[in-house]
Design a protein around this motif. Structure first.
Motif, PDB file in Angstrom:
ATOM      1  N   ILE A   1       0.781  -1.295   0.021  1.00 48.15           N
ATOM      2  CA  ILE A   1      -0.034  -0.160  -0.019  1.00 48.15           C
ATOM      3  C   ILE A   1       0.865   1.087  -0.012  1.00 48.15           C
ATOM      4  CG2 ILE A   1      -1.905   1.133   1.189  1.00 48.15           C
ATOM      5  CD1 ILE A   1      -2.612  -1.568   2.237  1.00 48.15           C
ATOM      6  N   LEU A   2       1.667   1.464   0.831  1.00 47.65           N
ATOM      7  CA  LEU A   2       2.596   2.441   1.073  1.00 47.65           C
ATOM      8  C   LEU A   2       3.860   2.179   0.484  1.00 47.65           C
ATOM      9  CD1 LEU A   2       1.533   4.132   4.474  1.00 47.65           C
ATOM     10  CD2 LEU A   2       0.755   4.934   2.285  1.00 47.65           C
ATOM     11  N   ALA A   3       4.291   1.316   1.208  1.00 44.02           N
ATOM     12  CA  ALA A   3       5.679   0.600   0.677  1.00 44.02           C
ATOM     13  C   ALA A   3       5.510  -0.576  -0.163  1.00 44.02           C
ATOM     14  CB  ALA A   3       6.556   0.251   1.816  1.00 44.02           C
ATOM     15  N   ARG A   4       5.985  -0.349  -1.557  1.00 43.60           N
ATOM     16  CA  ARG A   4       5.766  -1.259  -2.676  1.00 43.60           C
ATOM     17  C   ARG A   4       6.821  -2.220  -2.864  1.00 43.60           C
ATOM     18  NH1 ARG A   4       2.901   2.125  -6.421  1.00 43.60           N
ATOM     19  NH2 ARG A   4       1.133   1.854  -5.082  1.00 43.60           N
ATOM     20  N   GLU A   5       6.463  -3.513  -2.968  1.00 46.50           N
ATOM     21  CA  GLU A   5       7.525  -4.684  -3.507  1.00 46.50           C
ATOM     22  C   GLU A   5       7.064  -5.397  -4.922  1.00 46.50           C
ATOM     23  OE1 GLU A   5       9.047  -8.992  -2.136  1.00 46.50           O
ATOM     24  OE2 GLU A   5       7.863  -7.825  -0.658  1.00 46.50           O
ATOM     25  N   ARG A   6       8.022  -5.149  -5.712  1.00 45.52           N
ATOM     26  CA  ARG A   6       7.768  -5.564  -7.045  1.00 45.52           C
ATOM     27  C   ARG A   6       8.733  -6.843  -7.252  1.00 45.52           C
ATOM     28  NH1 ARG A   6       8.289  -0.989 -10.397  1.00 45.52           N
ATOM     29  NH2 ARG A   6       6.168  -0.521  -9.802  1.00 45.52           N
ATOM     30  N   ARG A   7       8.264  -7.941  -7.946  1.00 51.02           N
ATOM     31  CA  ARG A   7       9.241  -9.064  -8.127  1.00 51.02           C
ATOM     32  C   ARG A   7       9.071  -9.491  -9.546  1.00 51.02           C
ATOM     33  NH1 ARG A   7       9.527 -14.475  -5.263  1.00 51.02           N
ATOM     34  NH2 ARG A   7      11.208 -15.411  -6.127  1.00 51.02           N
ATOM     35  N   ASP A   8      10.086  -9.432 -10.319  1.00 49.91           N
ATOM     36  CA  ASP A   8      10.119  -9.957 -11.745  1.00 49.91           C
ATOM     37  C   ASP A   8      10.493 -11.306 -11.923  1.00 49.91           C
ATOM     38  OD1 ASP A   8       9.369  -7.436 -12.076  1.00 49.91           O
ATOM     39  OD2 ASP A   8      10.986  -6.882 -13.256  1.00 49.91           O
ATOM     40  N   LEU A   9      10.036 -12.296 -12.680  1.00 54.24           N
ATOM     41  CA  LEU A   9      10.378 -13.472 -13.008  1.00 54.24           C
ATOM     42  C   LEU A   9      10.408 -13.629 -14.337  1.00 54.24           C
ATOM     43  CD1 LEU A   9      11.230 -16.120 -11.272  1.00 54.24           C
ATOM     44  CD2 LEU A   9       8.927 -16.870 -11.605  1.00 54.24           C
ATOM     45  N   PRO A  10      11.533 -13.585 -15.055  1.00 56.06           N
ATOM     46  CA  PRO A  10      11.837 -13.823 -16.470  1.00 56.06           C
ATOM     47  C   PRO A  10      11.083 -15.305 -16.934  1.00 56.06           C
ATOM     48  CG  PRO A  10      13.939 -13.542 -15.745  1.00 56.06           C
ATOM     49  CD  PRO A  10      12.922 -13.719 -14.593  1.00 56.06           C
ATOM     50  N   LEU A  11      10.270 -15.316 -18.035  1.00 57.09           N
ATOM     51  CA  LEU A  11       9.815 -16.481 -18.491  1.00 57.09           C
ATOM     52  C   LEU A  11      10.688 -17.436 -18.932  1.00 57.09           C
ATOM     53  CD1 LEU A  11       6.538 -15.102 -20.480  1.00 57.09           C
ATOM     54  CD2 LEU A  11       6.709 -16.004 -18.377  1.00 57.09           C
ATOM     55  N   ASN A  12      11.831 -17.002 -19.549  1.00 57.41           N
ATOM     56  CA  ASN A  12      12.757 -18.218 -19.835  1.00 57.41           C
ATOM     57  C   ASN A  12      13.485 -18.996 -18.992  1.00 57.41           C
ATOM     58  OD1 ASN A  12      14.349 -16.094 -19.211  1.00 57.41           O
ATOM     59  ND2 ASN A  12      15.117 -15.743 -21.262  1.00 57.41           N
ATOM     60  N   ARG A  13      13.254 -18.331 -17.621  1.00 56.00           N
ATOM     61  CA  ARG A  13      13.868 -19.138 -16.418  1.00 56.00           C
ATOM     62  C   ARG A  13      12.833 -19.929 -15.743  1.00 56.00           C
ATOM     63  NH1 ARG A  13      19.135 -17.926 -15.572  1.00 56.00           N
ATOM     64  NH2 ARG A  13      19.237 -18.333 -13.354  1.00 56.00           N
ATOM     65  N   VAL A  14      11.732 -20.077 -16.223  1.00 55.25           N
ATOM     66  CA  VAL A  14      10.768 -20.682 -15.164  1.00 55.25           C
ATOM     67  C   VAL A  14      10.968 -22.377 -15.752  1.00 55.25           C
ATOM     68  CG1 VAL A  14       8.316 -21.348 -15.376  1.00 55.25           C
ATOM     69  CG2 VAL A  14       9.155 -18.984 -15.306  1.00 55.25           C
ATOM     70  N   ASN A  15      11.219 -23.134 -14.953  1.00 58.39           N
ATOM     71  CA  ASN A  15      11.233 -24.732 -15.105  1.00 58.39           C
ATOM     72  C   ASN A  15      10.133 -25.390 -14.730  1.00 58.39           C
ATOM     73  OD1 ASN A  15      11.755 -24.806 -12.422  1.00 58.39           O
ATOM     74  ND2 ASN A  15      13.740 -25.501 -12.620  1.00 58.39           N
ATOM     75  N   ASP A  16       9.130 -24.913 -13.788  1.00 62.71           N
ATOM     76  CA  ASP A  16       8.044 -25.578 -13.470  1.00 62.71           C
ATOM     77  C   ASP A  16       6.903 -24.511 -12.929  1.00 62.71           C
ATOM     78  OD1 ASP A  16       6.371 -27.947 -12.615  1.00 62.71           O
ATOM     79  OD2 ASP A  16       7.180 -27.776 -10.701  1.00 62.71           O
ATOM     80  N   HIS A  17       5.617 -25.002 -12.983  1.00 64.17           N
ATOM     81  CA  HIS A  17       4.638 -24.127 -12.424  1.00 64.17           C
ATOM     82  C   HIS A  17       3.596 -25.257 -11.876  1.00 64.17           C
ATOM     83  CE1 HIS A  17       2.575 -24.370 -16.220  1.00 64.17           C
ATOM     84  NE2 HIS A  17       3.701 -24.225 -16.729  1.00 64.17           N
ATOM     85  N   ALA A  18       2.995 -24.880 -10.958  1.00 62.02           N
ATOM     86  CA  ALA A  18       1.882 -25.963 -10.365  1.00 62.02           C
ATOM     87  C   ALA A  18       0.574 -25.051  -9.900  1.00 62.02           C
ATOM     88  CB  ALA A  18       2.322 -26.634  -9.298  1.00 62.02           C
TER      89      ALA A  18
ATOM     90  N   GLY B   1      17.530 -21.523 -10.332  1.00 64.05           N
ATOM     91  CA  GLY B   1      18.470 -20.857  -9.231  1.00 64.05           C
ATOM     92  C   GLY B   1      17.525 -20.974  -7.995  1.00 64.05           C
ATOM     93  N   ASP B   2      16.631 -21.642  -7.820  1.00 60.53           N
ATOM     94  CA  ASP B   2      15.760 -21.835  -6.454  1.00 60.53           C
ATOM     95  C   ASP B   2      14.913 -20.623  -6.272  1.00 60.53           C
ATOM     96  OD1 ASP B   2      16.856 -24.469  -5.909  1.00 60.53           O
ATOM     97  OD2 ASP B   2      18.559 -23.648  -4.738  1.00 60.53           O
ATOM     98  N   GLN B   3      14.704 -19.887  -7.291  1.00 59.52           N
ATOM     99  CA  GLN B   3      13.698 -18.894  -7.074  1.00 59.52           C
ATOM    100  C   GLN B   3      12.272 -19.389  -7.414  1.00 59.52           C
ATOM    101  OE1 GLN B   3      14.842 -15.898  -9.657  1.00 59.52           O
ATOM    102  NE2 GLN B   3      16.279 -14.962  -8.395  1.00 59.52           N
ATOM    103  N   SER B   4      11.335 -18.976  -6.409  1.00 58.43           N
ATOM    104  CA  SER B   4      10.105 -19.260  -6.797  1.00 58.43           C
ATOM    105  C   SER B   4       8.960 -18.094  -6.456  1.00 58.43           C
ATOM    106  CB  SER B   4       9.676 -20.526  -5.940  1.00 58.43           C
ATOM    107  OG  SER B   4       9.584 -19.909  -4.560  1.00 58.43           O
TER     108      SER B   4
END
Length: 173
Positions: free
Chosen positions: A96-113, A134-137
């Motif tokens: 709301i006041l402090a904002r967090e944005r996270r990006d995840l490139p599509l070419n680095r995705v190896n699984d989605h559930a 790289g153990d990001q999710s």
């Protein structure tokens, strides 16, 4: 609050812009209605004496606290949460006041559930868990039309350009 287009690259296009399912807003709205009902009930039932005014002030303070803490804040948090799928990446933004944005490139995705409870299946929502190299999710909770979003995500991942390093390695082979 709209998602800002200035965070996108020049040739990047938004494919899908979502916020969490409306079911996340039901409980906060009910809390706001109950706090308003509690205040009105106290206003009507408490006598118009000094003790009654003190009691009404106390009830008003408690209802205001609960209304803001458990009603307005979660509703604003829901309103300020964005899930954006572009042709290059997945963007998640919340706050709301402090904002967090996270990006995840599509070419680095190896699984989605996709995870859905019975209520999620009825409302066609769910939680998408996306794992990348790289153990990001990333965890997108309360995604509306979750099965269709998962299918679209699969299609975007298949169309995403590979990393330059991967392309160079394939050319060497």
């Amino acid at each position: 609050m709209a998602f800002p287009d200035d965070v996108l690259s020049d040739e990047e296009e938004v494919v899908l812009h979502l916020r969490p399912h409306w079911k996340a807003a039901v409980a906060p709205v009910l809390v706001l209605l109950l706090t308003l009902t509690g205040f009105v009930t106290a206003w009507v039932l408490l006598p118009d004496t000094e003790g009654g005014r003190i009691g009404l002030g106390l009830v008003a303070a408690i209802m205001l606290w609960h209304g803001v803490r458990y009603g307005a804040y979660p509703l604003l948090s829901w309103r300020c949460t964005h899930y954006v799928l572009t042709d290059e990446r997945i963007l998640m933004q919340h706050g709301i006041l402090a904002r967090e944005r996270r990006d995840l490139p599509l070419n680095r995705v190896n699984d989605h559930a996709l995870t859905q409870s019975l209520l999620d299946r009825v409302l066609r929502s769910g939680t998408l868990t996306i794992d990348s190299i790289g153990d990001q999710s990333a965890r997108l909770t309360g995604v509306p039309q979750a099965p269709q979003v998962q299918t679209l995500l699969y299609e975007l991942i298949e169309q995403a350009p590979a990393d330059e390093e991967e392309e160079a390695a394939e050319e060497v082979r």
